[in-house]
Design a protein around this motif. Structure first.
Motif, short mmCIF file in Angstrom:
data_model
loop_
_atom_site.label_atom_id
_atom_site.label_comp_id
_atom_site.label_asym_id
_atom_site.label_seq_id
_atom_site.Cartn_x
_atom_site.Cartn_y
_atom_site.Cartn_z
N MET A 22 0.83 -1.21 0.00
CA MET A 22 0.00 0.00 0.00
C MET A 22 0.86 1.26 0.00
O MET A 22 0.52 2.24 -0.66
N LYS A 23 1.96 1.22 0.71
CA LYS A 23 2.87 2.37 0.74
C LYS A 23 3.43 2.63 -0.66
O LYS A 23 3.44 3.77 -1.13
N ASN A 24 3.88 1.57 -1.33
CA ASN A 24 4.42 1.72 -2.68
C ASN A 24 3.35 2.16 -3.67
O ASN A 24 3.59 3.03 -4.52
N LEU A 25 2.16 1.57 -3.57
CA LEU A 25 1.06 1.95 -4.45
C LEU A 25 0.69 3.41 -4.24
O LEU A 25 0.47 4.15 -5.20
N ILE A 42 -16.50 0.03 -9.52
CA ILE A 42 -15.15 0.51 -9.22
C ILE A 42 -14.29 -0.67 -8.82
O ILE A 42 -14.57 -1.35 -7.84
N ASP A 43 -13.25 -0.90 -9.59
CA ASP A 43 -12.33 -2.00 -9.35
C ASP A 43 -11.40 -1.66 -8.18
O ASP A 43 -11.41 -0.55 -7.67
N ASN A 44 -10.58 -2.62 -7.81
CA ASN A 44 -9.63 -2.39 -6.72
C ASN A 44 -8.52 -1.43 -7.15
O ASN A 44 -8.19 -1.34 -8.32
N ASP A 45 -7.98 -0.72 -6.18
CA ASP A 45 -6.82 0.16 -6.37
C ASP A 45 -7.03 1.20 -7.48
O ASP A 45 -6.14 1.44 -8.29
N ILE A 97 3.24 5.67 -5.94
CA ILE A 97 3.06 5.66 -7.39
C ILE A 97 1.82 6.47 -7.78
O ILE A 97 1.87 7.31 -8.69
N GLU A 98 0.70 6.25 -7.09
CA GLU A 98 -0.54 6.97 -7.40
C GLU A 98 -0.37 8.47 -7.17
O GLU A 98 -0.84 9.27 -7.98
N ARG A 99 0.28 8.85 -6.10
CA ARG A 99 0.49 10.28 -5.83
C ARG A 99 1.28 10.93 -6.96
O ARG A 99 0.98 12.04 -7.38
N GLY A 100 2.28 10.23 -7.46
CA GLY A 100 3.06 10.75 -8.59
C GLY A 100 2.20 10.92 -9.83
O GLY A 100 2.27 11.95 -10.51
N HIS A 101 1.38 9.90 -10.13
CA HIS A 101 0.50 9.97 -11.30
C HIS A 101 -0.55 11.07 -11.15
O HIS A 101 -0.83 11.81 -12.10
N ILE A 102 -1.12 11.19 -9.95
CA ILE A 102 -2.13 12.21 -9.72
C ILE A 102 -1.52 13.61 -9.84
O ILE A 102 -2.09 14.50 -10.47
N GLN A 103 -0.33 13.80 -9.27
CA GLN A 103 0.33 15.11 -9.35
C GLN A 103 0.65 15.45 -10.81
O GLN A 103 0.44 16.59 -11.25
#
Length: 170
Positions: A42-45, A157-160, A48-54
């Motif tokens: 979850m920490k790694n995900l 809504i799928d996972n992650d 990664i998500e924060r980078g993509h969202i930013q």
């Protein structure tokens, strides 16, 4: 003797037929190693998500501001505003979008006279509602950990899946 062999054989077959494979219980206990692996995943995900969202937010004509709870909002200084207290009432609606800006549900989610501290909502939605002004509409960019997480909503809504949430105080 034949009767004894026959009864033994029937008993053995019936026991085997009724045997079920062993499965861990639903919601079973995880070992500390399993919990650590899940936490690291979850920490790694989230990173990664924060980078993509930013990156996505930087490409938009509207400016998004990070909040203390790990989501972005379209209002500067949003979480510095006066916070609504528990047991205060609010009516609101919101729509969910993916990051292709496709609306996930045709119908908006709407709640009337919800009382803070007594309603179950997405963490980011409940937190944002604490700072929203009546009649104000904001857009939230929410990582999956604050949305529907590892399991999704078991519908569309799928996972992650990180979400865009358009939220309005009514």
């Amino acid at each position: 003797m034949r009767k004894l062999v026959f009864i033994s054989l029937v008993s053995l077959l019936s026991c085997n037929r009724n045997a079920q494979p062993a499965h861990p219980p639903v919601g079973g206990v995880l070992s500390q190693k399993d919990l650590d692996v899940s936490k690291e995943r979850m920490k790694n995900l989230n990173t990664i998500e924060r980078g993509h969202i930013q990156q996505w937010a930087n490409s938009q004509p509207v400016k998004y501001y990070p909040t203390q709870l790990n989501y972005w909002v379209t209002v500067e200084g949003y979480d510095q505003r006066e916070r609504r207290a528990d047991n205060t009432m609010i009516s609101y609606s919101y729509d969910l979008y993916d990051f292709d800006e496709t609306k996930i549900y045709d119908q908006s989610f709407e709640r009337r006279d919800a009382k803070f501290g007594h309603f179950d909502e997405l963490k980011a939605v409940e937190n944002a509602l604490r700072f929203i002004r009546n009649g104000e509409e904001v857009t939230l960019l929410v990582p999956s950990s604050l949305a529907y997480g590892t399991f999704g909503d078991e519908k569309k809504i799928d996972n992650d899946i990180p979400l865009i949430i358009k939220l309005k105080a009514l």
